[in-house]
Design a protein around this motif. Sequence first.
Motif, mmCIF file in Angstrom:
data_model
loop_
_atom_site.group_PDB
_atom_site.id
_atom_site.type_symbol
_atom_site.label_atom_id
_atom_site.label_comp_id
_atom_site.label_asym_id
_atom_site.label_seq_id
_atom_site.Cartn_x
_atom_site.Cartn_y
_atom_site.Cartn_z
ATOM 1 N N GLY A 3 -22.657 -14.470 -17.838
ATOM 2 C CA GLY A 3 -21.230 -14.407 -18.114
ATOM 3 C C GLY A 3 -20.348 -14.199 -16.890
ATOM 4 N N VAL A 4 -20.961 -14.025 -15.721
ATOM 5 C CA VAL A 4 -20.155 -13.838 -14.501
ATOM 6 C C VAL A 4 -20.529 -14.879 -13.441
ATOM 7 C CG1 VAL A 4 -19.692 -11.370 -14.850
ATOM 8 C CG2 VAL A 4 -21.742 -12.091 -13.585
ATOM 9 N N GLU A 5 -21.004 -16.020 -13.885
ATOM 10 C CA GLU A 5 -21.461 -17.059 -12.958
ATOM 11 C C GLU A 5 -20.383 -17.442 -11.941
ATOM 12 O OE1 GLU A 5 -24.037 -17.096 -16.511
ATOM 13 O OE2 GLU A 5 -21.871 -17.141 -16.284
ATOM 14 N N ASP A 6 -19.126 -17.354 -12.344
ATOM 15 C CA ASP A 6 -18.029 -17.681 -11.427
ATOM 16 C C ASP A 6 -17.802 -16.604 -10.366
ATOM 17 O OD1 ASP A 6 -17.136 -16.011 -13.629
ATOM 18 O OD2 ASP A 6 -15.093 -16.310 -12.886
ATOM 19 N N ARG A 7 -18.523 -15.490 -10.467
ATOM 20 C CA ARG A 7 -18.397 -14.376 -9.522
ATOM 21 C C ARG A 7 -19.632 -14.258 -8.627
ATOM 22 N NH1 ARG A 7 -13.711 -13.342 -8.828
ATOM 23 N NH2 ARG A 7 -14.272 -11.353 -7.915
ATOM 24 N N VAL A 8 -20.490 -15.295 -8.624
ATOM 25 C CA VAL A 8 -21.726 -15.264 -7.843
ATOM 26 C C VAL A 8 -21.563 -16.144 -6.606
ATOM 27 C CG1 VAL A 8 -24.218 -15.639 -7.870
ATOM 28 C CG2 VAL A 8 -23.054 -14.899 -9.957
ATOM 29 N N PHE A 9 -21.855 -15.558 -5.449
ATOM 30 C CA PHE A 9 -21.626 -16.225 -4.171
ATOM 31 C C PHE A 9 -22.912 -16.238 -3.345
ATOM 32 C CE2 PHE A 9 -17.852 -14.206 -5.773
ATOM 33 C CZ PHE A 9 -16.912 -15.217 -5.711
ATOM 34 N N HIS A 10 -22.996 -17.196 -2.436
ATOM 35 C CA HIS A 10 -24.162 -17.280 -1.550
ATOM 36 C C HIS A 10 -23.707 -17.298 -0.092
ATOM 37 C CE1 HIS A 10 -22.954 -21.533 -1.599
ATOM 38 N NE2 HIS A 10 -23.539 -21.592 -0.408
ATOM 39 N N LEU A 11 -24.590 -16.852 0.766
ATOM 40 C CA LEU A 11 -24.382 -16.943 2.209
ATOM 41 C C LEU A 11 -25.099 -18.219 2.649
ATOM 42 C CD1 LEU A 11 -23.180 -15.381 4.640
ATOM 43 C CD2 LEU A 11 -25.453 -14.423 4.983
ATOM 44 N N PRO A 12 -24.354 -19.177 3.213
ATOM 45 C CA PRO A 12 -24.978 -20.460 3.562
ATOM 46 C C PRO A 12 -26.110 -20.318 4.581
ATOM 47 C CG PRO A 12 -22.580 -20.605 3.680
ATOM 48 C CD PRO A 12 -22.927 -19.148 3.507
ATOM 49 N N MET A 13 -27.140 -21.119 4.350
ATOM 50 C CA MET A 13 -28.237 -21.271 5.309
ATOM 51 C C MET A 13 -28.359 -22.768 5.573
ATOM 52 S SD MET A 13 -31.093 -18.519 4.064
ATOM 53 C CE MET A 13 -31.186 -19.060 2.366
ATOM 54 N N LEU A 14 -28.349 -23.148 6.808
ATOM 55 C CA LEU A 14 -28.301 -24.561 7.153
ATOM 56 C C LEU A 14 -29.669 -25.226 7.307
ATOM 57 C CD1 LEU A 14 -25.336 -24.420 9.683
ATOM 58 C CD2 LEU A 14 -25.289 -24.818 7.222
ATOM 59 N N ASP A 15 -30.718 -24.427 7.377
ATOM 60 C CA ASP A 15 -32.050 -24.985 7.534
ATOM 61 C C ASP A 15 -32.880 -24.636 6.303
ATOM 62 O OD1 ASP A 15 -34.764 -25.513 8.269
ATOM 63 O OD2 ASP A 15 -34.199 -25.368 10.383
ATOM 64 N N SER A 16 -33.325 -25.635 5.577
ATOM 65 C CA SER A 16 -34.038 -25.423 4.313
ATOM 66 C C SER A 16 -35.411 -24.776 4.499
ATOM 67 C CB SER A 16 -34.191 -26.750 3.566
ATOM 68 O OG SER A 16 -34.961 -27.656 4.353
ATOM 69 N N ARG A 17 -35.890 -24.682 5.724
ATOM 70 C CA ARG A 17 -37.177 -24.020 5.957
ATOM 71 C C ARG A 17 -37.066 -22.508 5.776
ATOM 72 N NH1 ARG A 17 -38.321 -26.559 11.706
ATOM 73 N NH2 ARG A 17 -36.112 -26.039 11.756
ATOM 74 N N VAL A 18 -35.855 -21.984 5.808
ATOM 75 C CA VAL A 18 -35.648 -20.543 5.627
ATOM 76 C C VAL A 18 -35.426 -20.289 4.135
ATOM 77 C CG1 VAL A 18 -34.186 -18.572 6.198
ATOM 78 C CG2 VAL A 18 -34.680 -20.301 7.936
ATOM 79 N N ARG A 19 -36.352 -19.532 3.544
ATOM 80 C CA ARG A 19 -36.279 -19.251 2.099
ATOM 81 C C ARG A 19 -35.223 -18.209 1.775
ATOM 82 N NH1 ARG A 19 -41.481 -18.809 3.237
ATOM 83 N NH2 ARG A 19 -41.469 -16.576 2.817
ATOM 84 N N SER A 20 -35.097 -17.213 2.644
ATOM 85 C CA SER A 20 -34.152 -16.134 2.367
ATOM 86 C C SER A 20 -33.844 -15.396 3.671
ATOM 87 C CB SER A 20 -34.728 -15.162 1.337
ATOM 88 O OG SER A 20 -35.897 -14.553 1.856
ATOM 89 N N LEU A 21 -32.821 -14.579 3.608
ATOM 90 C CA LEU A 21 -32.435 -13.746 4.741
ATOM 91 C C LEU A 21 -32.664 -12.286 4.381
ATOM 92 C CD1 LEU A 21 -29.079 -15.508 5.677
ATOM 93 C CD2 LEU A 21 -31.243 -15.622 6.941
ATOM 94 N N ASN A 22 -32.772 -11.449 5.377
ATOM 95 C CA ASN A 22 -32.943 -10.020 5.175
ATOM 96 C C ASN A 22 -31.728 -9.442 4.466
ATOM 97 O OD1 ASN A 22 -32.197 -7.214 6.395
ATOM 98 N ND2 ASN A 22 -34.424 -7.333 6.432
ATOM 99 N N LEU A 23 -31.960 -8.603 3.466
ATOM 100 C CA LEU A 23 -30.881 -8.026 2.666
ATOM 101 C C LEU A 23 -29.858 -7.276 3.521
ATOM 102 C CD1 LEU A 23 -29.591 -7.366 -0.075
ATOM 103 C CD2 LEU A 23 -31.126 -5.395 -0.203
ATOM 104 N N ALA A 24 -30.317 -6.489 4.469
ATOM 105 C CA ALA A 24 -29.380 -5.737 5.309
ATOM 106 C C ALA A 24 -28.498 -6.683 6.121
ATOM 107 C CB ALA A 24 -30.133 -4.778 6.229
ATOM 108 N N ASN A 25 -29.078 -7.779 6.611
ATOM 109 C CA ASN A 25 -28.286 -8.747 7.368
ATOM 110 C C ASN A 25 -27.252 -9.433 6.482
ATOM 111 O OD1 ASN A 25 -29.825 -8.150 9.616
ATOM 112 N ND2 ASN A 25 -31.156 -9.916 9.376
ATOM 113 N N VAL A 26 -27.661 -9.808 5.286
ATOM 114 C CA VAL A 26 -26.737 -10.470 4.355
ATOM 115 C C VAL A 26 -25.599 -9.527 3.977
ATOM 116 C CG1 VAL A 26 -26.490 -11.463 2.036
ATOM 117 C CG2 VAL A 26 -28.452 -12.074 3.457
#
Length: 157
Positions: A119-142
């Motif tokens: 119900g809050v899909e319009d409030r969900v945001f992502h931090l762009p990653m430009l290289d698809s080889r990276v699955r995720s970023l460290n939570l503290a960095n994000v």
Amino acid sequence: MSDPRMKIVLVTPEIPYNTGAIGRTCVALNLELILIKPYGFSLDEKSVRRAGTDYWKHVNLCEYDNWQSFVDARKPPRDSLYFFEEHGAQSVFTPDYQHDAYLVFGCESKGLPAEILNGVEDRVFHLPMLDSRVRSLNLANVATAVVYQAMRTQLGG
């Protein structure tokens, strides 16, 4: 009534180092850190304190037993909630963040539970990653990148 400052909310954090590092960022920026249980560690662990260094004792910390107890106690306005997931439809660069924003992050291994995001899909945001080889970023960095972006929009660039 809500505190007019931004807050970082960690839902069921698992890695003590990330929580400690985010706590340190909160001290640096005079932000509240809200933790939603259960945790994957004890807040008494040396690794939390080590990551927060000697700043951990200065963290403005509030804890809740679960998401519903947080919502019931704080009553955050919908427009003040910003959820961050790698699959968010919008970039973190899209919104003009409210001054009383709750910047909400999920646990390191699973992200935010579906029941929180329903119900809050319009409030969900992502931090762009430009290289698809990276699955995720460290939570503290994000969390740090997001909070500085949110502050930038509040300060007008």
